[in-house]
Design an enzyme around this catalytic site. Structure first.
Site, short mmCIF file in Angstrom:
data_model
loop_
_atom_site.label_atom_id
_atom_site.label_comp_id
_atom_site.label_asym_id
_atom_site.label_seq_id
_atom_site.Cartn_x
_atom_site.Cartn_y
_atom_site.Cartn_z
N GLU A 170 0.80 -1.23 0.00
CA GLU A 170 0.00 0.00 0.00
C GLU A 170 0.83 1.28 0.00
O GLU A 170 0.80 2.05 0.96
CB GLU A 170 -0.97 0.02 1.19
CG GLU A 170 -1.99 -1.10 1.18
CD GLU A 170 -3.09 -0.93 2.22
OE1 GLU A 170 -3.04 0.04 2.99
OE2 GLU A 170 -4.02 -1.76 2.23
N GLU A 213 -5.09 -8.74 0.84
CA GLU A 213 -5.77 -8.39 2.09
C GLU A 213 -7.24 -8.16 1.80
O GLU A 213 -7.59 -7.58 0.76
CB GLU A 213 -5.21 -7.10 2.72
CG GLU A 213 -3.82 -7.24 3.29
CD GLU A 213 -3.33 -5.97 3.99
OE1 GLU A 213 -4.17 -5.14 4.41
OE2 GLU A 213 -2.11 -5.82 4.11
C1 FCB Z 1 -4.40 -2.33 5.54
C2 FCB Z 1 -2.99 -2.53 6.03
C3 FCB Z 1 -2.92 -3.55 7.13
C4 FCB Z 1 -4.05 -3.35 8.12
C5 FCB Z 1 -5.37 -3.33 7.42
C6 FCB Z 1 -6.56 -3.20 8.34
O1 FCB Z 1 -4.47 -1.14 4.87
O2 FCB Z 1 -2.16 -2.93 4.97
O3 FCB Z 1 -1.67 -3.45 7.74
O4 FCB Z 1 -3.85 -2.17 8.81
O5 FCB Z 1 -5.37 -2.26 6.52
#
Ligand code: FCB
Length: 520
Positions: free
Chosen positions: A240, A426
């Site tokens: 990110e 994620e």
């Molecule tokens: C993402 C992050 C991870 C965590 C989630 C909830 O943006 O990459 O580390 O904080 O959100």
């Protein structure tokens, strides 16, 4: 359901400029209950192929004015392709603890968390989930959940305590042992090189706004590639870059806590350059047929427009998505991301122009083996570019939950960019309340509805290879400290006891079936 509504330091620090607010996932405008009427829904450019049903009527107004019926999941389980990788994700600073063990140097998150008022409860990265000491039993835990893959990150300050120079063998050993332990259990490793824990000395030298940090990252990446040798793994360079640039350098609610728009723009470019240089280092070390591939992990979301806000939403889409996708997948920056117009990143466009040197874009666009997609929810903006709440929020103030946006994101990449295999690196939702719950029905429903959209995207031809739920464990959730629990597994931070939540058992059954069943 009770939200633990707490005025956050992030909200207190949020900028007065409403168009700028839309950029910050963690300092989103609390929309004060203002929900845009269904007739006001429209989709921003780039998201018009797969219109989204409105929350109230089930019809959709797109920028082009078309309306379609909402998608309903089939009554039969939706199967995933054979060999689909099912995993869960963590990151080093969020789970490891032991922040001074075995020669680890300080990171920007150690420094930031030590400042008063930055983290809920004054929390720090110790003990986190104490994973640095409990990794063996955590491997057993992963096996018991039936995981086929595990995504973790390497802590740069363990490998190079000052961010440059010789490798710290003890730090590297931890990750070699972890990877070997995963492989012994038939759990595929997915290794992220950078998940936000920049060595503090590199921040002191300018951090991501400084070009040299990209070169330092390439050196660090090469050390890790060499240390892990030919072990099979999926690699991700940077996690990110958007969040680091905007939340860390523009809004100041993440490390390093700066509020400098031009620095944020340079941080975007140098992270992407770092990614490209690391891909080059990887190619120089790996045979083309090695059982390993590399890519970047981007957080992406559809940007929806309130009535009359299509132009602002298109620019906000450039800021949220195209500023990262276009250089990595097409070798060019969008021209509408940065400037003073509604929805844009309010910075001097010259900050990007002067940062980009000859050849950088070719480096950034070096062919990758996969793209990591991190999906949490959607963004919606009004005509000034300010954030609008169109869908219900989770416990995280920045998360508007809308599963169809996941499908739209996956198909949009397929439609707008050259072909590349996708991995969802994620996806998840926090528990309600700081103590969390083991009966996490909300998480199960979130995962189920999102996996249905993933299966739908695959059925429609998207080349999706794997899925990592965020997160394996409750952990240090950045500015929220230990008050926001994202784990499939509950962690008691006093005793470090782990107890699987209900969603973990459900996820195990999905993995076993390689299919997601319809809800009850
Ligand atoms: C993402 C992050 C991870 C965590 C989630 C909830 O943006 O990459 O580390 O904080 O959100």
């Amino acid at each position: 359901m009770s939200h633990h509504a707490r005025p956050t330091e992030a909200a207190a620090r949020r900028p007065a400029d409403p168009s700028a607010m839309s950029l910050d996932r963690r300092t989103l405008l609390q929309a004060g209950g203002w929900i845009v009427g269904a007739s006001g829904l429209a989709l921003a450019a780039g998201c018009t192929r797969t219109p989204s049903p409105s929350p109230t009527t089930g019809t959709t107004a797109t920028a082009g004015g078309a309306a379609t019926a909402p998608w309903a999941p089939p009554s039969e389980p939706m199967a995933f392709p054979e060999g689909f990788r099912w995993g869960a994700a963590t990151s080093a600073f969020q789970v490891e603890g032991s922040t001074t063990a075995d020669g680890r140097g300080p990171s920007i998150w150690d420094t930031f968390a030590a400042l008063p008022g930055t983290i809920d409860g004054g929390a720090t990265g110790d003990p986190a989930a104490d994973h640095y000491r409990r990794w063996r039993s955590d491997l057993e835990l992963m096996s018991s959940l039936g995981l086929g893959a595990y995504r973790f990150s390497v802590a740069w300050p363990r490998v190079q305590p000052t961010g440059s120079g010789a490798a710290n063998a003890r730090g590297l050993d931890f990750y070699k042992n972890l990877v070997d332990g995963l492989l012994e259990r038939n759990i595929h490793p997915a290794v992220t090189l950078y998940h936000w824990d920049l060595p503090q000395p590199l921040q002191d030298a300018g951090g991501w706004p400084a070009r040299d940090t990209a070169a330092r990252f390439a050196d660090y990446a090469a050390i890790v590639f060499d240390a892990l040798g030919d072990r099979p793994a999926d690699w991700f360079t940077i996690n990110e870059p958007k969040t680091t640039a905007y939340v860390g350098y523009l809004y100041g609610s993440h490390a390093p806590g700066l509020t400098d728009p031009e620095a944020a723009v340079r941080a975007v470019h140098h992270q992407l350059l770092a990614h490209g240089l690391a891909v080059q280092a990887f190619r120089a070390r790996r045979a083309a047929d090695a059982d390993a591939g590399i890519g970047i992990a981007l957080n992406l979301q559809p940007v929806y427009a309130a009535i009359g806000a299509e132009a602002a939403a298109t620019r906000a889409d450039a800021v949220e998505n195209r500023l990262f996708l276009d250089p990595v997948l097409r070798g060019e920056y969008p021209t509408d991301a940065i400037g003073k117009l509604a929805g844009q990143l309010r910075a001097d466009p010259a900050a990007l122009e002067t940062a980009v040197h000859d050849g950088d874009l070719a480096t950034i666009a070096a062919p990758c083996d996969h793209l990591g997609v991190q999906y949490y929810g959607v963004t919606a903006v009004d005509r000034s570019g300010g954030n609008v709440e169109m869908y219900p929020k989770s416990e995280a103030s920045w998360q508007q939950v809308h599963a169809e946006g996941f499908y739209e994101t996956l198909t949009r990449i397929r439609d707008d960019y050259p072909a590349i295999p996708l991995v969802v690196t994620e996806n998840g939702i926090p528990d309600r309340g700081p103590d969390g719950t083991l009966a996490d029905v909300e998480r199960r429903e979130y995962l189920r509805t999102h996996l249905q959209q993933a299966a739908r995207a695959i059925d429609d031809g998207v080349d999706l290879r794997g899925y990592y739920a965020w997160s394996l464990l409750d952990n240090f959730e950045w500015a929220r400290g230990y008050t926001q629990r994202w784990g499939l597994v509950h962690v008691d931070f006093d005793t470090q006891e782990r107890i699987a939540k209900d969603s973990a058992a459900w996820y195990r059954s999905v993995i076993e079936a390689n299919a997601v069943a319809p809800g009850e």
